[in-house]
Design a protein around this motif. Structure first.
Motif, mmCIF file in Angstrom:
data_model
loop_
_atom_site.group_PDB
_atom_site.id
_atom_site.type_symbol
_atom_site.label_atom_id
_atom_site.label_comp_id
_atom_site.label_asym_id
_atom_site.label_seq_id
_atom_site.Cartn_x
_atom_site.Cartn_y
_atom_site.Cartn_z
ATOM 1 N N LEU A 53 0.817 -1.213 -0.182
ATOM 2 C CA LEU A 53 -0.072 0.148 0.139
ATOM 3 C C LEU A 53 0.844 1.382 0.037
ATOM 4 O O LEU A 53 0.626 2.274 -0.716
ATOM 5 N N MET A 54 1.798 1.241 0.750
ATOM 6 C CA MET A 54 2.587 2.394 0.941
ATOM 7 C C MET A 54 3.662 2.649 -0.335
ATOM 8 O O MET A 54 3.789 3.688 -0.913
ATOM 9 N N ALA A 55 4.040 1.431 -1.015
ATOM 10 C CA ALA A 55 5.013 1.436 -2.124
ATOM 11 C C ALA A 55 3.770 1.913 -3.389
ATOM 12 O O ALA A 55 4.410 2.693 -4.320
ATOM 13 N N ALA A 56 2.505 1.434 -3.316
ATOM 14 C CA ALA A 56 1.967 1.976 -4.364
ATOM 15 C C ALA A 56 1.538 3.499 -4.415
ATOM 16 O O ALA A 56 1.696 4.144 -5.355
ATOM 17 N N ARG A 57 1.497 4.081 -2.985
ATOM 18 C CA ARG A 57 1.480 5.535 -2.618
ATOM 19 C C ARG A 57 2.623 6.408 -3.459
ATOM 20 O O ARG A 57 2.574 7.380 -4.013
ATOM 21 N N LEU A 58 3.716 5.611 -3.481
ATOM 22 C CA LEU A 58 4.995 6.292 -3.725
ATOM 23 C C LEU A 58 4.707 6.538 -5.486
ATOM 24 O O LEU A 58 5.404 7.425 -6.085
ATOM 25 N N GLY A 59 4.216 5.622 -6.296
ATOM 26 C CA GLY A 59 4.011 5.591 -7.459
ATOM 27 C C GLY A 59 2.739 6.922 -8.041
ATOM 28 O O GLY A 59 2.599 7.212 -9.151
ATOM 29 N N GLY B 109 2.412 9.603 -5.586
ATOM 30 C CA GLY B 109 2.673 10.756 -4.923
ATOM 31 C C GLY B 109 3.189 12.185 -5.480
ATOM 32 O O GLY B 109 3.263 12.316 -6.932
ATOM 33 N N PRO B 110 3.433 13.023 -4.785
ATOM 34 C CA PRO B 110 3.595 14.386 -5.513
ATOM 35 C C PRO B 110 5.184 14.304 -6.143
ATOM 36 O O PRO B 110 5.964 13.306 -5.928
ATOM 37 N N LEU C 84 9.375 13.213 -4.891
ATOM 38 C CA LEU C 84 9.203 12.167 -3.998
ATOM 39 C C LEU C 84 10.785 11.323 -3.936
ATOM 40 O O LEU C 84 10.990 11.061 -2.977
ATOM 41 N N ALA C 85 11.061 10.914 -5.277
ATOM 42 C CA ALA C 85 12.515 10.095 -5.131
ATOM 43 C C ALA C 85 13.631 10.659 -4.393
ATOM 44 O O ALA C 85 14.480 10.146 -3.720
#
Lengths: 383, 383
Positions: A180-186, A188-189, A192-193
């Protein structure tokens, strides 16, 4: 049977101990790859083997076991799936000889899959759960224990249902949360990276696992996983208003939000104390039941404290739990190291021989083990 | 100003480069401990310094900055708090000279706190975000860039609001989720510690951080954190029924549940591809824009493939992305390694010199970079 990551690693481990291993996989390329790695022979055995290790996804264990027992390939059978109640149920209902089967689950893995990711050392010092059913024979149990020993792992015997309830909390739900958290990275604002640190990599690393295998695992343990997920959903339902209050509330609401938040953070820290440190099958507390304090006085010269820490480390001690405080009212610092009870005396002697002013802490009335946090405002009494 | 983990690590890093550092902390023992570590001098400077580094929790940056500027301790000021909009707002509203301030956030940390946990190398090759305000002077900006360079970090310039939105996703919400999972460990079923593996330790490690500091951080970024938390809560609200369907539903519901689940797992894997590998300020894709395949034929002798992998590793190649397949219909395997475009040719030459049957893969029509999963059922065409 099944030469993916786990099956090939088991084969490499026991081949290395002189055991003859026969490799099979529904994909012949995988079995031949494992053989070329030195994991065993990519052909069927001529006669029944001592133990068949079924290394396939949880939903397939029952069918592979049934087929193998119908062909009589082994005198005992185990598997390595990370869900245990379903395979056990399948063995009891469908397999020709459930007494010859015992469930197993080595607590080891990698994010890569397939035979080329295999390591003979994968199971060294890891726990390996065995889940005998009410029908499991002593012989099957003993064969599985031998396998665990050959792999350098520690056997842990559990009921299959208890195992599944426990891994839902320790493995399956953490995997889903990481996803769930990793999917949010995709989603996100921007930028982010650029603010992703080691903490995020560690927190989400498990989400990299094979999605088909993990879909199978989560389906096989769906009742237990759904239960834990609901608890977590309820926790989150309480946490969201606390953060909202901190963001937008009045003073009283902010206070309440902060209390909810700090309470959660502290329950998290307590929860971590219950899980074992890396490489140990025991918790940190169980592994080091008694620790003694060693107090060393240090002059306040630049680098003197760094020199002391290097000396303690050289002598086999650890500075991980060290705390520094003032030496009474005058100049000088006193540093406290925690050492296993058996080695504290030796550490003091060795430090004194090096010219340090070191003593064992009087343990009367002082807790043998302190918290994990640095205590920068601690005043340490001089010994 | 503030000699905890981050402040002392900065001081150790720049002291090591010959910079004179003056240390202060509201707890004199902490400043004196940092000094005895060799981080600098635990006394006030006689005249204004070039740069004051304010290393205190986010909520205190504004007050410490205002006080320091009123006393005129430095020509420029920065901080290291992991939330940036609040400190910037405080600087613009309350500080006597906001032009001399620039916000900063080094992407580095440890679970331990206090000066004894400090490391001069803590920031090496890490990103260090700088958030100039509309008033920040060029001089303050340049001083902060010098600091980042002295610490061996990579400067990243962002708007404070963008920074806070990004760290909510990459750091603050992952911390809260780790705390929620770790707290469940304390309340979980018996036997839980015995099935805790490395994956769980990594997924929950960040929850070990100082609860007071983290309470402060989360409060300071509460609006952004609350927003991400609500998104995650909504994701979980969709996931719970999917697991329920897998546990108890009919065939059609189970299919739908499985699709929801696998979709999430795959979005997680995609999300991970966007965050940088350890030690890099860039994503894996950005760091290795072009990779070429190297194909090696291996005879199916036991251990031959292990020997090839060792040879590739010895030659500076990596077997992490390796995949093995059958060589057409006959005996023998073909192994494909992915190598940076610049080194693939050299790897082939070196392998051939060692007696291996190695060629560069024809890259016409073939993707330069494949997925991260082992592809055990891939048939690799012979070159």
């Amino acid at each position: 049977m099944g030469t993916g990551l786990i099956g090939t690693s088991v084969a490499l481990a026991v081949s290395g101990r002189g055991v003859t291993v026969f490799l099979s996989d529904r994909d012949p390329a995988a079995a031949r790859t494992a053989a070329a790695l030195g994991a065993g022979l990519a052909r069927a055995p001529g006669e029944p083997v001592d133990l068949a290790v079924i290394a396939v996804p949880p939903s397939q264990v029952g069918a592979v076991l049934t087929d193998a027992q119908e062909r009589g390939v082994a005198r005992a059978y185990t598997d390595v799936a990370s869900v245990k109640a379903g395979p056990e149920r399948a063995a009891l209902r469908r397999a020709p000889d459930p007494a010859r089967y015992i469930g197993g689950h080595p607590l080891a893995g990698r994010e890569r899959s397939g035979p080329l990711a295999a390591r003979a050392e994968l199971f060294r010092d890891r726990n390996w759960v065995l889940t005998p059913s009410r029908l499991t024979s002593d012989e099957a149990f003993e064969r599985a224990l031998e396998l665990v020993a050959l792999c350098g792992a520690h056997p842990v015997v559990m009921h299959s249902r208890d195992h599944d309830a426990a891994v839902a909390v320790t493995s399956h739900v953490p995997h889903l949360m990481a996803s769930l958290m990793a999917a949010r990275l995709g989603e996100g604002p921007a930028g982010l990276a650029r603010v992703a640190g080691q903490g995020l990599r560690d927190a989400t690393r498990i989400a990299a696992g094979d999605s088909r295998l993990w879909g199978d695992i989560l389906q096989a343990n769906a009742p237990a996983v759904a239960g834990v997920l609901k608890d977590l959903h309820a926790d989150l339902s309480r946490l969201v208003p606390a953060l909202d209050a901190l963001a937008r509330g009045g003073a009283a609401e902010r206070d309440l939000g902060m209390r909810t938040l700090v309470d959660l953070l502290e329950r998290g820290i307590s929860g971590l104390a219950g899980i074992p440190a890396a490489g140990h099958g025991r918790t940190a507390d169980a592994a080091s039941p008694e620790r003694h304090g060693v107090l060393v006085r240090v002059a306040e010269r630049p680098g003197e404290l760094a020199r002391l820490i290097a000396a303690v480390t050289d002598l086999g001690g650890s500075a991980e739990d060290a705390a520094a405080g003032l030496s009474g009212g005058g100049p000088g610092l006193t540093v406290r190291f925690a050492a296993p009870a058996g080695t504290a005396g030796r550490l003091v002697t060795a430090l004194a021989a090096d010219g340090w002013d070191a003593v064992r802490e009087d343990d009367g009335g002082r807790p043998a083990r302190e918290g994990r946090e640095g205590r920068k405002d601690t005043r340490i009494p001089t010994a």
